[in-house]
Design an enzyme around this catalytic site. Sequence first.
Site, mmCIF file in Angstrom:
data_model
loop_
_atom_site.group_PDB
_atom_site.id
_atom_site.type_symbol
_atom_site.label_atom_id
_atom_site.label_comp_id
_atom_site.label_asym_id
_atom_site.label_seq_id
_atom_site.Cartn_x
_atom_site.Cartn_y
_atom_site.Cartn_z
ATOM 1 N N TYR A 1 6.296 -5.416 -34.407
ATOM 2 C CA TYR A 1 7.147 -5.892 -33.656
ATOM 3 C C TYR A 1 8.297 -6.746 -33.899
ATOM 4 O O TYR A 1 9.031 -6.965 -33.559
ATOM 5 C CB TYR A 1 6.622 -6.176 -32.635
ATOM 6 N N GLU B 1 6.206 3.364 -40.083
ATOM 7 C CA GLU B 1 4.886 3.024 -39.255
ATOM 8 C C GLU B 1 3.795 3.374 -39.695
ATOM 9 O O GLU B 1 3.075 2.526 -40.012
ATOM 10 C CB GLU B 1 5.650 2.780 -37.567
HETATM 11 P P1 GDP Z 1 9.282 1.588 -26.461
HETATM 12 O O1 GDP Z 1 9.821 2.468 -27.641
HETATM 13 O O2 GDP Z 1 9.796 2.491 -25.135
HETATM 14 O O3 GDP Z 1 8.101 1.163 -26.739
HETATM 15 O O4 GDP Z 1 10.146 0.307 -26.444
HETATM 16 P P2 GDP Z 1 10.327 -0.851 -26.659
HETATM 17 O O5 GDP Z 1 10.872 -0.278 -28.162
HETATM 18 O O6 GDP Z 1 11.895 -1.427 -25.919
HETATM 19 O O7 GDP Z 1 9.185 -2.473 -27.013
HETATM 20 C C1 GDP Z 1 8.265 -2.179 -27.267
HETATM 21 C C2 GDP Z 1 7.390 -2.665 -26.169
HETATM 22 O O8 GDP Z 1 7.805 -4.032 -26.114
HETATM 23 C C3 GDP Z 1 7.469 -1.809 -25.162
HETATM 24 O O9 GDP Z 1 6.168 -0.339 -25.533
HETATM 25 C C4 GDP Z 1 6.221 -2.662 -24.204
HETATM 26 O O10 GDP Z 1 5.319 -3.258 -24.385
HETATM 27 C C5 GDP Z 1 7.177 -3.836 -24.593
HETATM 28 N N1 GDP Z 1 8.325 -4.347 -23.835
HETATM 29 C C6 GDP Z 1 9.699 -3.314 -23.542
HETATM 30 N N2 GDP Z 1 10.202 -4.670 -22.908
HETATM 31 C C7 GDP Z 1 9.647 -5.644 -21.960
HETATM 32 C C8 GDP Z 1 9.917 -6.378 -21.322
HETATM 33 O O11 GDP Z 1 11.225 -6.134 -21.024
HETATM 34 N N3 GDP Z 1 9.047 -7.206 -20.965
HETATM 35 C C9 GDP Z 1 8.163 -6.792 -21.430
HETATM 36 N N4 GDP Z 1 7.052 -7.558 -21.546
HETATM 37 N N5 GDP Z 1 7.107 -6.098 -22.503
HETATM 38 C C10 GDP Z 1 8.251 -5.270 -22.212
#
Ligand code: GDP
Length: 139
Positions: free
Chosen positions: A50, A127
């Site tokens: 991440y 990945e």
């Molecule tokens: P995805 O591609 O839909 O998984 O979303 P992202 O790449 O934006 O974010 C990666 C992961 O981080 C998400 O699947 C969530 O587990 C976490 N995450 C994303 N946005 C938030 C947030 O605003 N708050 C928190 N606590 N976790 C988040």
Amino acid sequence: MTDRTFSIIKPDATRRNLTGKVNAMLEGAGLRIVAQKRIQMSQAQAEEFYGVHRERPFFGSLVAFMTSGPVVVQVLEGDDAVARNREVMGATNPADAAEGTIRKEVAESIEANSVHGSDSAENAAIEIAFFFSDDEIVG
Ligand code: GDP
């Protein structure tokens, strides 16, 4: 075009014994699970995986969550696998996820949202290579 994407069934889902339910939804969406293993992610692995979110306020919490229990890492194959998987996953925040999507059906919160899926073919390749060797993928 048949291609591959990378998926994770996250700790909130393995904890609630939902691996089979998630897999049935992935398969129902036309994706084949061509590699799969259940692992405990280390802190270093989660931080690297991440890394793109390192500056985000939720980074520490996300790494703690992803290492809080076992995950199931997967390679999925199918027509337009990246887009197809993103569609069946649903929106990041389950409150915004469409009916019939995995996150709408099973996710607990924006963080504990049950599944990860690559957002591009380029990231899928990176990945997949992060967790699998070629001989572990049997299509
Ligand atoms: P995805 O591609 O839909 O998984 O979303 P992202 O790449 O934006 O974010 C990666 C992961 O981080 C998400 O699947 C969530 O587990 C976490 N995450 C994303 N946005 C938030 C947030 O605003 N708050 C928190 N606590 N976790 C988040």
